[in-house]
Design an enzyme around this catalytic site. Structure first.
Site, short mmCIF file in Angstrom:
data_model
loop_
_atom_site.label_atom_id
_atom_site.label_comp_id
_atom_site.label_asym_id
_atom_site.label_seq_id
_atom_site.Cartn_x
_atom_site.Cartn_y
_atom_site.Cartn_z
N GLY B 130 0.83 -1.21 0.00
CA GLY B 130 0.00 0.00 0.00
C GLY B 130 0.86 1.25 0.00
O GLY B 130 1.12 1.83 1.06
N GLU B 248 12.58 -4.84 -2.81
CA GLU B 248 11.70 -4.88 -3.97
C GLU B 248 12.49 -4.76 -5.28
O GLU B 248 12.12 -5.31 -6.30
CB GLU B 248 10.67 -3.75 -3.86
N GLU B 370 13.16 7.58 -14.02
CA GLU B 370 13.73 8.89 -13.68
C GLU B 370 14.07 8.98 -12.20
O GLU B 370 15.08 9.57 -11.81
CB GLU B 370 12.74 10.00 -14.08
#
Lengths: 337, 383
Positions: B130, B248, B370
């Site tokens: 989340g 991640e 970016e």
């Protein structure tokens, strides 16, 4: 070898090159100056025999352990075929060829052109004393007096076309068929990896110092993004070059192809970004950037550019019965280590 | 620079997991179609996740006292690589295994680990992330979902967006504001475990351009959670999120999204007798790039094994890796388009179309290109 052991090995070599091969020395040799003092210093260090077995009087390093040494040759833009000589001495072992070739040895893969053997764009041929050349199935160690060396294609370049006549004259090296182009390719790949690390440092440093619009140009997001890409390709080049070396000798063609194809692609991108960030000063002769970027372009194109090695690697992949490309990589490239 | 990323080899004891994993996957996914495989870690299959959990292949890096495998990052790399290469449907447990459980281990309490980690390691508990909101994508610190203190814990109001798999997950770790306001930026943010079955939680699927509904909107209307739903420090959420993002971003799933397509295309080349020339060169280009990216990913894994949090290095590999992933369908489309008289199997065309349409997401999810380049620039000392 542990990282600490390897550092013990490469740090003295780095200090040697820092002292004996500063940019001024590179420039002097490129201008036709005498390279013998630099060669003597490297010879005295014992590193030329890094890959020669201990029983034959060398250091007995594996190719993988010697990566740091080869990368340093690129970082310092050493204008002599030092890496090539290290490889040649390991290949030639003991014997007449080895005893004859005490000086710098360049590596060439010759092709038949009409009735002659010739090799295009041999790196560091101009500062070599001997050239180890494959021609067909043969391998000959030629004295440069027996080789017709063309004029280099650019000022400051030490590479040239070499013509060996109908039969290369010299000492025949009695070796079973070796892939000399692949060996030269991994030497070039590690030189690229060493050089691009330094180009990255130089460019990031310049971006941090050059003030425009009241601040360092490195504060501009457009410049930051370019430098980030440069850093990505520098690590990419390093890992590719290490992959080429990790499988050791005899050289794995798939590993060599991976190393040279990837580092060649990286070399081009990095040279482009370096010059973009430096602005005009980057192409001036006085500024040191071109000592490295000229080499990046030469090394990218020599001993097979990315197109050459991608074609070779693709053929190997397509001919293999590996179930997947990752399985092929694990078996033929990474697993060769 | 970034000198610590160097060539690393997988230790033999971890490599030994490979045949075990491969056999399990082969048996479970015998007739699994190419298009489903092409989704790689976006494919959801609760039964498959449980099967992997039963075999001890979920939660490999988690401590054994909580049901994990107690193994290192190289062991996980081997298992993850096999799953990705087979295009196995691992979405259900993927996020929990990759980052939610490690986050709980790093910042949670023993009680939280005891309560949540064993079910994750069994491949039975599915977690989602989340973070993003309608007004907060790259600017994660601007999240507005709030959690106010109550007598029994926290009351959550707000909304999350682009939540992968929320409609099929049990829990979310939500980044919420627990003190101050958005002007405080990273200060005042916390991470809270939200049981998605609680009253006040509404999940709506988002249909994407491929016809799938992988992402979701998640609404919180006075969702009450207990005090111990807070992970780590109140107001310490930002540092925790940064550490979580290192997990991640550092895996090989950032380089393998198009790997199955490469092999399907190679099969096509062989079947039409065009395994030479420019096509062979392109095969070699893909192979050289993938081999090098794999080496980079292993290099980052070695840093994890060394106990580091390789935030910048992972960003570097992810940016280059996702660029490669995106280049593959583009180049293959050109190759096939350059031979308009060849017959191409519907399976290959469907997989190519799917990856072409999802390709933009490769360099958006888990941190945009970016943003990652900005992180790398900071690592270069420029920011």
């Amino acid at each position: 070898m542990t990282p600490a052991d390897l550092a013990e090995l490469t740090d003295p070599f780095a200090r040697l090159l820092e002292a004996e091969c500063p940019p001024a020395t590179v420039r002097a040799i490129e201008a036709g100056g005498d390279a013998s003092a630099l060669w003597a210093a490297i010879e005295a260090s014992g590193f030329l025999d890094a890959l020669v077995s201990e029983s034959a009087g060398g250091v007995g390093l594996s190719l993988s352990d010697a990566y740091g040494l080869f990368a340093l040759l690129g970082r310092y833009a050493v204008p002599l075929p030092v890496g090539e000589t290290m490889i040649a001495r390991a290949l030639l072992g003991v014997g007449e060829a080895r005893e004859t070739a005490t000086g710098p040895i360049a590596l060439a893969t010759a092709m038949r052109a009409g009735d002659r053997w010739q090799a295009r764009g041999v790196i560091n041929a101009m500062t070599a004393r001997h050239i180890l050349v494959t021609h067909g199935d043969a391998l000959t160690l030629c004295d440069v007096v027996d080789v017709v060396r063309s004029t280099p294609p650019a000022p400051f370049s030490l590479s040239c076309d070499c013509e060996f006549g109908p039969t290369p004259r010299g000492i025949n090296a009695a070796l079973s068929r070796i892939n000399l182009r692949a060996l030269a390719a991994v030497v070039r790949a590690t030189a690229i990896a060493g050089a691009v690390d330094h180009v990255l440092s130089m460019t990031a440093g310049y971006a941090g110092q050059r003030i425009q619009f009241g601040k360092a140009i490195g504060k501009q997001q457009a410049v930051q993004q370019q430098l980030a890409v440069m850093a990505e390709y520098a690590i990419f080049a390093r890992l590719a070059a290490q992959t080429g070396f990790a499988a050791g000798l005899p050289i794995s063609e798939a590993a060599a192809a991976t190393a040279k194809a990837a580092t060649s692609r990286a070399a081009l991108r990095i040279a482009e970004i370096a010059h973009a960030v430096h602005g005009a000063i980057g192409i001036s002769a006085d500024y040191d950037l071109h000592l490295l970027t000229r080499r990046l372009h030469e090394w990218r194109a020599a001993d097979g550019s990315e197109g050459y090695w991608e074609a070779r690697l693709g053929a190997l992949r397509l001919a293999s019965n590996a179930g997947s490309t990752v399985d092929f990589i694990r078996g033929a490239i990474a697993g060769a280590c | 620079m970034f000198d610590t990323v160097t060539l690393a080899t997988i230790p033999p004891e971890d490599e030994a997991l490979r045949p075990v994993v491969r056999k399990l996957i082969d048996d479970a996914l015998r007739d699994y179609p190419l298009l489903a495989r092409a989704k790689t870690w976006m494919g959801f299959d609760a039964d498959f996740s449980r099967k992997l959990g039963d075999a001890g292949l979920v939660g490999l890096t988690l401590p054994t006292e909580y049901g994990g495998g107690g193994r290192g990052a190289f062991a996980r790399f081997v298992v993850v690589e096999e799953l990705l290469m087979a295009g196995a449907p691992v979405a259900a447990h993927w996020i929990a295994d990759r980052q939610s459980a490690p986050l709980l281990m790093n910042f949670g309490t023993h009680e939280q680990a005891e309560r949540y980690v064993p079910a994750i390691a069994r491949g039975e508990s599915f977690w989602c992330i989340g973070m993003s909101e309608p007004a907060s994508g790259s600017d994660l610190a601007s999240v507005r979902t709030r959690a106010e203190r109550t007598a029994t814990g926290w009351r959550i109001n707000g909304q999350k967006l682009w939540t992968s798999g929320a409609h099929e997950c049990h829990f979310m770790i939500a980044l919420v504001r627990t003190s101050g306001n958005t002007d405080d930026r990273q200060a005042g943010l916390s991470q809270i475990i939200v049981d998605l079955s609680l009253p006040g939680v509404t999940i709506r699927p988002i249909h994407d351009l491929t016809g799938n509904a992988h992402f979701n909107e998640v609404f919180f209307d006075d969702v009450d959670v207990a005090d111990d739903a807070l992970i780590g420090e109140e107001g310490g959420g930002w540092n925790q999120v940064v550490a979580e993002l290192a997990f991640e971003r550092s895996g090989p799933e950032r380089i393998y999204s198009s790997a199955l397509l490469i092999d399907a295309w190679i099969n096509h080349l062989r079947s039409v007798g065009r395994a030479g020339g420019e096509a062979a060169r392109l095969v070699g280009q893909f192979t050289a790039e993938l081999a090098t990216l794999r080496a980079m990913s292993l290099g980052v894994t070695a840093r994890l094994v060394a106990g580091e949090s390789p935030v910048v290095e992972a960003s570097l590999v992810k940016d280059l890796g996702t660029a490669f992933e995106q280049s593959v369908p583009a180049a293959i489309a050109d190759d096939l388009g350059s031979h308009p008289d060849e017959t191409v199997s519907p399976d290959l065309m469907a997989a190519l179309s799917y990856l072409t349409h999802m390709a933009p997401s490769f360099s958006l999810r888990g941190g945009t290109r970016e943003i990652l380049r900005g992180i790398i620039a900071r690592g270069l000392g420029l920011r």
